[in-house]
Design a protein around this motif. Sequence first.
Motif, short mmCIF file in Angstrom:
data_model
loop_
_atom_site.label_atom_id
_atom_site.label_comp_id
_atom_site.label_asym_id
_atom_site.label_seq_id
_atom_site.Cartn_x
_atom_site.Cartn_y
_atom_site.Cartn_z
N LYS A 199 0.92 4.53 6.68
CA LYS A 199 0.11 3.28 6.86
C LYS A 199 -0.46 3.55 8.43
CE LYS A 199 0.66 -0.75 4.95
NZ LYS A 199 -0.40 -0.60 3.78
N TYR A 219 -4.78 -0.61 8.14
CA TYR A 219 -4.91 -2.01 8.40
C TYR A 219 -5.15 -2.29 9.80
CZ TYR A 219 -0.03 -1.19 10.37
OH TYR A 219 1.11 -0.89 11.22
N ILE A 261 -4.36 0.03 -6.83
CA ILE A 261 -4.83 -0.56 -5.54
C ILE A 261 -5.32 -2.12 -6.15
CG2 ILE A 261 -7.17 -0.47 -4.45
CD1 ILE A 261 -7.05 2.50 -5.00
N MET A 268 -2.67 -4.41 -5.59
CA MET A 268 -2.41 -4.80 -4.21
C MET A 268 -2.92 -6.10 -3.66
SD MET A 268 -2.52 -1.14 -2.20
CE MET A 268 -1.31 0.04 -2.48
N LEU A 269 -4.31 -6.51 -4.47
CA LEU A 269 -5.09 -7.80 -4.07
C LEU A 269 -4.40 -8.99 -4.30
CD1 LEU A 269 -8.35 -6.60 -5.04
CD2 LEU A 269 -7.78 -6.68 -2.92
N SER A 301 -3.39 -11.79 -1.53
CA SER A 301 -4.08 -11.70 -0.26
C SER A 301 -5.51 -12.33 -0.42
CB SER A 301 -4.24 -10.05 0.20
OG SER A 301 -3.06 -9.61 0.48
N LYS A 308 1.80 -7.56 -0.61
CA LYS A 308 1.81 -6.28 -1.37
C LYS A 308 0.99 -5.08 -0.78
CE LYS A 308 2.72 -7.75 -6.42
NZ LYS A 308 2.13 -7.54 -7.70
N VAL A 309 -0.15 -5.37 -0.20
CA VAL A 309 -0.97 -4.37 0.32
C VAL A 309 -0.36 -3.85 1.44
CG1 VAL A 309 -2.29 -5.79 2.01
CG2 VAL A 309 -3.40 -4.06 0.75
N ILE A 367 -2.48 2.35 1.41
CA ILE A 367 -3.06 1.99 0.37
C ILE A 367 -4.03 2.86 -0.34
CG2 ILE A 367 -5.36 0.45 0.34
CD1 ILE A 367 -4.18 -0.98 2.64
N LEU A 388 -9.45 -1.16 0.75
CA LEU A 388 -8.83 -2.25 0.89
C LEU A 388 -8.55 -2.40 2.48
CD1 LEU A 388 -6.63 -3.21 -1.99
CD2 LEU A 388 -9.03 -3.20 -1.94
N PRO A 421 -7.15 -4.67 5.09
CA PRO A 421 -6.12 -5.75 5.39
C PRO A 421 -6.38 -5.95 6.98
CG PRO A 421 -4.64 -4.26 4.38
CD PRO A 421 -5.83 -3.52 4.89
#
Length: 489
Positions: free
Chosen positions: A214, A249, A294, A297-298, A301, A329-330, A335, A339, A341
């Motif tokens: 990440k 992110y 993917i 993961m939403l 959020s 989750k994201v 990712i 997406l 974040p």
Amino acid sequence: MSKEQQAVACARKAFETGRSKSLEHRIRQLKNLQRLFIEKQSVISDAIKKDLNKSVVGTQLYETLGLEGEIGLAIKKLKEWAAPRPVEKNLMTISDTVYIKPEPLGVVLIIGAWNYPWAVTIQPLIGAIAAGNAAVVKPSEVCVHTAKVMEDLLPLYIDKELYPVVTGGVSETQELLRQRFDHIFYTGNSVVGKLIMEAAAKHLTPVTLELGGKSPCYIDRNCDITIACRRIAWGKYTNCGQTCIAPDYILCDSSIQDQVIEEVKKAIKEFYTDNPQTCPDYGRIINQRHFKRIINMLEDSTIAVGGDNDESDCYIAPTVLRDVKPEAKVMQEEIFGPLLPILSVSSLDEAIKFINKGEKPLALYVFSSDKEVITRMADNTSSGGLLANDCLVHFSVNSLPFGGVGNSGMGCYHGKYSFDQLSHLRGCLIKQLKMEGVNSMRYPPHTPKKLGWARFFILQNVDLGWVGRMALLAILAVVAAVVLQKYFL
């Protein structure tokens, strides 16, 4: 004998003929590879369009252009890279020839990835060829069309015995990993990376692991937020977010979150129009399994921009998530999708603390007009690479090592780093059967006087020109005679 065993045996047999060691052979293979990307560009682009919905221009920009540059550099610099490398000497070795000799490792296994199937598979191959190795090439089976093109084209342009291509899925890869190699180069995720390393350990085979993670992106209030968000949007949504060094992110002060969202939204519209699904420059998720991963993961959020999706088309719109919590989750895994974040932090120190709580990322991005902010981020974090005020472009600089640290990988490549990574840097010292008087200090019986002279000769490093070396040799000859006469005879 399986096809995997046959490929490895063929590569080993070809390597043992010694033909890959010749600089002329290496350069010829590199030029042939260069010709492939000129003559077969349309075939390459058609396959990638089917696999990832990349445009013709996008394929050249993100896949083959960099490869052409790497090949050109290797051809230009190969004689210099492969030459013996003199090193500093101490007084004890001043009359000796001391150097590093780059040598081929042997047979290299290259396991490519699907997100940039040509770029991340062929770049290591360029290094392997330049270093004089044989290589078994295993393209990712996830890019079905590209893997087939690679299997068909590579043997037409480069030595098919030295550089065989093996296609297939998990079982074929597992069979390859049961064979003995001299180096394994893997690009992918850390879960599989651990399996690669475990398999390599059985033969004490060294590995290069180009993994991911990440990659954080910190936006300081003291910067041009419009430009920052434009560059971040490009870095994030290129290849539909399926880039190992994509900004994963954003960390920023809550006071600028709304502005960041608005500016990213503007950039998305500028790059991909009001309807990215119909834009030729916007890609697709590689398959439905990754699509579902993917989308899941939403769940917890808040979507601020985008969110549209079409499973039948493997399409997920460029998406921004606001007020994301660390436990969302994201935020639990890389990712590898479109997406973005946004998490709020109150200060640079809090951002650094948050980054350091996670695994070391492959890349770290910081946007600020304040050099002190950039310096503090660089000095107080660890990542494979660090980039200030832009995204992704460090990958294109072949004078920089590209690689991870900790959970994001080990080893590095690009340019000369690829050559060195896939070479054995053999330390060599060539001594003459002369000046034995100087050597007497290391022979028994050991005495304090001998130790004193050893300390003088060994601990003094020298870096002299040719004239200086000749003068010093003359002096040492006299010193050796005096030492021998006074203490040892």
